[in-house]
Design a protein around this motif. Structure first.
Motif, PDB file in Angstrom:
ATOM      1  N   GLU A 141       0.828  -1.208   0.000  1.00 52.24           N
ATOM      2  CA  GLU A 141       0.000   0.000   0.000  1.00 52.24           C
ATOM      3  C   GLU A 141       0.861   1.257   0.000  1.00 52.24           C
ATOM      4  OE1 GLU A 141      -4.234  -1.532   1.849  1.00 52.24           O
ATOM      5  OE2 GLU A 141      -2.920  -0.382   3.158  1.00 52.24           O
ATOM      6  N   THR A 142       2.182   1.055  -0.065  1.00 51.94           N
ATOM      7  CA  THR A 142       3.148   2.133  -0.316  1.00 51.94           C
ATOM      8  C   THR A 142       4.019   1.671  -1.484  1.00 51.94           C
ATOM      9  OG1 THR A 142       4.551   1.188   1.435  1.00 51.94           O
ATOM     10  CG2 THR A 142       3.176   3.083   2.027  1.00 51.94           C
ATOM     11  N   PRO A 143       4.723   2.579  -2.183  1.00 47.06           N
ATOM     12  CA  PRO A 143       5.465   2.203  -3.392  1.00 47.06           C
ATOM     13  C   PRO A 143       6.568   1.177  -3.146  1.00 47.06           C
ATOM     14  CG  PRO A 143       5.144   4.583  -3.305  1.00 47.06           C
ATOM     15  CD  PRO A 143       4.722   4.048  -1.967  1.00 47.06           C
ATOM     16  N   GLN A 144       6.692   0.241  -4.071  1.00 49.26           N
ATOM     17  CA  GLN A 144       7.716  -0.796  -3.939  1.00 49.26           C
ATOM     18  C   GLN A 144       9.126  -0.217  -3.922  1.00 49.26           C
ATOM     19  OE1 GLN A 144       7.575  -4.432  -6.241  1.00 49.26           O
ATOM     20  NE2 GLN A 144       5.363  -4.239  -6.550  1.00 49.26           N
ATOM     21  N   GLY A 145       9.345   0.882  -4.638  1.00 49.65           N
ATOM     22  CA  GLY A 145      10.668   1.487  -4.658  1.00 49.65           C
ATOM     23  C   GLY A 145      11.115   1.951  -3.280  1.00 49.65           C
ATOM     24  N   VAL A 146      10.161   2.419  -2.478  1.00 50.82           N
ATOM     25  CA  VAL A 146      10.472   2.842  -1.111  1.00 50.82           C
ATOM     26  C   VAL A 146      10.822   1.624  -0.261  1.00 50.82           C
ATOM     27  CG1 VAL A 146       9.602   4.041   0.931  1.00 50.82           C
ATOM     28  CG2 VAL A 146       8.932   4.829  -1.351  1.00 50.82           C
ATOM     29  N   THR A 147      10.038   0.564  -0.423  1.00 48.83           N
ATOM     30  CA  THR A 147      10.312  -0.673   0.316  1.00 48.83           C
ATOM     31  C   THR A 147      11.685  -1.226  -0.044  1.00 48.83           C
ATOM     32  OG1 THR A 147       7.966  -1.215   0.469  1.00 48.83           O
ATOM     33  CG2 THR A 147       9.513  -3.030   0.731  1.00 48.83           C
ATOM     34  N   PRO A 165       2.990  -9.113   0.396  1.00 47.47           N
ATOM     35  CA  PRO A 165       2.705  -8.608  -0.949  1.00 47.47           C
ATOM     36  C   PRO A 165       1.210  -8.393  -1.183  1.00 47.47           C
ATOM     37  CG  PRO A 165       3.062 -10.960  -1.048  1.00 47.47           C
ATOM     38  CD  PRO A 165       3.270 -10.562   0.385  1.00 47.47           C
ATOM     39  N   ALA A 166       0.656  -7.450  -0.448  1.00 46.90           N
ATOM     40  CA  ALA A 166      -0.784  -7.168  -0.527  1.00 46.90           C
ATOM     41  C   ALA A 166      -0.987  -5.656  -0.601  1.00 46.90           C
ATOM     42  CB  ALA A 166      -1.489  -7.731   0.703  1.00 46.90           C
ATOM     43  N   PRO A 167      -1.884  -5.204  -1.496  1.00 45.34           N
ATOM     44  CA  PRO A 167      -2.654  -5.974  -2.465  1.00 45.34           C
ATOM     45  C   PRO A 167      -1.739  -6.646  -3.498  1.00 45.34           C
ATOM     46  CG  PRO A 167      -3.465  -3.712  -2.275  1.00 45.34           C
ATOM     47  CD  PRO A 167      -2.167  -3.761  -1.564  1.00 45.34           C
ATOM     48  N   ALA A 168      -2.218  -7.745  -4.071  1.00 44.17           N
ATOM     49  CA  ALA A 168      -1.406  -8.552  -4.978  1.00 44.17           C
ATOM     50  C   ALA A 168      -1.035  -7.778  -6.241  1.00 44.17           C
ATOM     51  CB  ALA A 168      -2.159  -9.821  -5.365  1.00 44.17           C
ATOM     52  N   THR A 169       0.242  -7.795  -6.566  1.00 43.86           N
ATOM     53  CA  THR A 169       0.737  -7.205  -7.804  1.00 43.86           C
ATOM     54  C   THR A 169       2.107  -7.811  -8.072  1.00 43.86           C
ATOM     55  OG1 THR A 169       1.198  -5.126  -8.956  1.00 43.86           O
ATOM     56  CG2 THR A 169       1.892  -5.249  -6.668  1.00 43.86           C
ATOM     57  N   GLN A 170       2.651  -7.615  -9.242  1.00 44.55           N
ATOM     58  CA  GLN A 170       3.971  -8.160  -9.528  1.00 44.55           C
ATOM     59  C   GLN A 170       5.033  -7.450  -8.685  1.00 44.55           C
ATOM     60  OE1 GLN A 170       4.735 -10.942 -11.359  1.00 44.55           O
ATOM     61  NE2 GLN A 170       2.497 -11.090 -11.239  1.00 44.55           N
ATOM     62  N   ILE A 171       6.052  -8.196  -8.289  1.00 41.87           N
ATOM     63  CA  ILE A 171       7.096  -7.669  -7.412  1.00 41.87           C
ATOM     64  C   ILE A 171       8.346  -7.341  -8.217  1.00 41.87           C
ATOM     65  CG2 ILE A 171       8.468  -8.102  -5.341  1.00 41.87           C
ATOM     66  CD1 ILE A 171       6.486 -10.188  -4.490  1.00 41.87           C
ATOM     67  N   MET A 172       8.961  -6.211  -7.893  1.00 42.28           N
ATOM     68  CA  MET A 172      10.256  -5.863  -8.475  1.00 42.28           C
ATOM     69  C   MET A 172      11.266  -6.976  -8.179  1.00 42.28           C
ATOM     70  SD  MET A 172      10.531  -1.939  -7.032  1.00 42.28           S
ATOM     71  CE  MET A 172      12.330  -2.016  -7.163  1.00 42.28           C
ATOM     72  N   ASP A 173      12.028  -7.389  -9.192  1.00 40.62           N
ATOM     73  CA  ASP A 173      13.037  -8.435  -8.979  1.00 40.62           C
ATOM     74  C   ASP A 173      14.028  -8.031  -7.899  1.00 40.62           C
ATOM     75  OD1 ASP A 173      11.871  -9.988 -10.925  1.00 40.62           O
ATOM     76  OD2 ASP A 173      13.252  -9.393 -12.515  1.00 40.62           O
ATOM     77  N   ASP A 174      14.435  -6.775  -7.887  1.00 38.09           N
ATOM     78  CA  ASP A 174      15.407  -6.311  -6.895  1.00 38.09           C
ATOM     79  C   ASP A 174      14.866  -6.450  -5.476  1.00 38.09           C
ATOM     80  OD1 ASP A 174      17.119  -5.687  -8.928  1.00 38.09           O
ATOM     81  OD2 ASP A 174      16.742  -3.528  -8.885  1.00 38.09           O
ATOM     82  N   LEU A 175      13.561  -6.256  -5.317  1.00 36.96           N
ATOM     83  CA  LEU A 175      12.962  -6.358  -3.984  1.00 36.96           C
ATOM     84  C   LEU A 175      12.989  -7.789  -3.470  1.00 36.96           C
ATOM     85  CD1 LEU A 175      11.498  -5.114  -1.591  1.00 36.96           C
ATOM     86  CD2 LEU A 175       9.366  -5.197  -2.904  1.00 36.96           C
ATOM     87  N   LEU A 176      12.766  -8.747  -4.359  1.00 40.21           N
ATOM     88  CA  LEU A 176      12.816 -10.158  -3.971  1.00 40.21           C
ATOM     89  C   LEU A 176      14.188 -10.517  -3.394  1.00 40.21           C
ATOM     90  CD1 LEU A 176      10.999 -11.763  -7.045  1.00 40.21           C
ATOM     91  CD2 LEU A 176      10.122 -11.630  -4.714  1.00 40.21           C
ATOM     92  N   GLU A 177      15.223  -9.927  -3.959  1.00 38.95           N
ATOM     93  CA  GLU A 177      16.593 -10.270  -3.550  1.00 38.95           C
ATOM     94  C   GLU A 177      16.922  -9.829  -2.125  1.00 38.95           C
ATOM     95  OE1 GLU A 177      19.096  -8.558  -6.503  1.00 38.95           O
ATOM     96  OE2 GLU A 177      18.316  -9.813  -8.135  1.00 38.95           O
ATOM     97  N   VAL A 178      16.158  -8.862  -1.589  1.00 34.11           N
ATOM     98  CA  VAL A 178      16.437  -8.370  -0.232  1.00 34.11           C
ATOM     99  C   VAL A 178      15.299  -8.712   0.736  1.00 34.11           C
ATOM    100  CG1 VAL A 178      18.055  -6.542  -0.846  1.00 34.11           C
ATOM    101  CG2 VAL A 178      15.603  -6.082  -0.987  1.00 34.11           C
ATOM    102  N   THR A 179      14.470  -9.696   0.348  1.00 35.68           N
ATOM    103  CA  THR A 179      13.375 -10.151   1.204  1.00 35.68           C
ATOM    104  C   THR A 179      13.741 -11.479   1.857  1.00 35.68           C
ATOM    105  OG1 THR A 179      11.687  -9.049  -0.143  1.00 35.68           O
ATOM    106  CG2 THR A 179      10.953 -10.881   1.229  1.00 35.68           C
ATOM    107  N   ASP A 180      13.672 -11.540   3.186  1.00 30.69           N
ATOM    108  CA  ASP A 180      13.971 -12.780   3.910  1.00 30.69           C
ATOM    109  C   ASP A 180      12.754 -13.695   4.004  1.00 30.69           C
ATOM    110  OD1 ASP A 180      16.703 -12.276   4.607  1.00 30.69           O
ATOM    111  OD2 ASP A 180      15.999 -10.820   6.072  1.00 30.69           O
TER     112      ASP A 180
END
Length: 306
Positions: A141-147, A165-180
């Motif tokens: 509910e806030t921009p993925q770039g900020v996350t 990842p809610a509401p559901a939308t495609q995730i930035m590849d870079d964000l996946l790399e820093v998600t535990d």
């Protein structure tokens, strides 16, 4: 030990319209009653963490309006650090309209407002706060770039990152790399992996897909059925506690916030933390509203540790 939890996320004033059943397309129906409360996925998760005794701080943005002041005060009432909530002079505070039927099911329409006008540069002012945390949580509910900027800071300092990842939308590849740890519900998981969640086999397939994407730790919440979990060390399913739901608003957020207060950084107690989170959300769904429905540790223990 008390976890230090930082939530990066949304702040919304919720207006709930209570109705007998959901309207059909083009249909006009009467609302039985109307209630207003503090909400937003970020705020809900932060309050759930705080009420489960996590030392909680918030990174977010509101408008320069009464709704913004209302949201900041709502967090302060739960002893949440609000020093990193900024004010947008152009956009209004986020809001949501919730349709709630007699069966306890809801449909939600969200106006992002100041939540969506956040920019990645805002994170530079919060680096020390993030560096001192055990857990950093964010949603969509806030921009993925900020996350992404926040999660990069977290990983540089050994802080565990949890992505809802809610509401559901495609995730930035870079964000996946820093998600535990990623915590979707069954619909969101299917959106991200392309694999429908129907049984344990499909849940394991979702876990394999997330592992291929670089995320080894997964929780899939499946409503009143419970929650599936997968880590490199173990996987399984924790059933939900059976209760009669009045309002499912904030149930998933309560789950994540309560979980974040209990989980160890190595996820070694994941099953116990999930059980506690299920207990918390089972109480939430028996009450009306978002923030008002979230239980404290004491309420959870009184209900389930008799």
């Amino acid at each position: 030990m008390t976890n230090k939890v930082v939530v990066l996320g949304s702040l919304n004033v919720d207006m709930t319209l209570h109705i007998t059943q959901m309207p059909k397309p083009g249909e006009t129906i009467p609302a039985i009653s109307k209630t207003n409360s503090a909400g937003g996925k970020g705020a809900n998760q932060a309050v759930a963490a705080a009420r489960s005794h996590a030392q909680t701080s918030f990174i977010g943005q509101v408008g320069n309006d009464n709704a913004g002041k209302f949201m900041v005060n709502a967090l302060k009432a739960d002893q949440i650090d609000t020093d990193h909530i900024s004010v947008d002079e152009q956009e209004g505070t986020g809001s949501a309209v919730i349709l709630l039927d007699e069966a306890g099911q809801n449909s939600i329409m969200v106006y992002g407002g100041a939540n969506q006008s956040m920019r990645p540069a805002i994170i530079s002012d919060s680096e020390a706060l993030i560096a001192g945390a055990d857990i950093l949580i964010s949603q969509f509910e806030t921009p993925q770039g900020v996350t992404y900027e926040a999660f990069k800071v977290a990983k540089a300092h050994g802080v565990t990152t949890i992505l809802n990842p809610a509401p559901a939308t495609q995730i930035m590849d870079d964000l996946l790399e820093v998600t535990d740890l990623i915590v979707p519900n069954e619909t969101e998981s299917a959106t991200l992996t392309g694999i429908e969640v129907t049984d344990l086999v499909s849940m394991n397939q979702n876990a394999d897909k997330f592992t291929a994407l670089g995320i080894e730790n997964l929780i899939i919440t499946v409503g009143d059925r419970g929650a599936y979990f997968h880590t490199p060390a173990q996987s399984g399913f924790v059933p939900a506690f059976k209760v009669k739901a009045k309002d499912t608003t904030a149930a998933g957020d309560t789950f994540i916030g309560a979980f974040s207060a209990q989980i160890k950084k190595d996820f070694s107690n994941i099953e116990a933390a999930l059980t506690y989170a299920q207990q918390a959300s089972s109480i939430t769904v028996q009450r009306l509203g978002a923030l008002p429905s979230i239980p404290t540790t004491e309420e959870i223990q009184a209900r389930y540790n008799k």
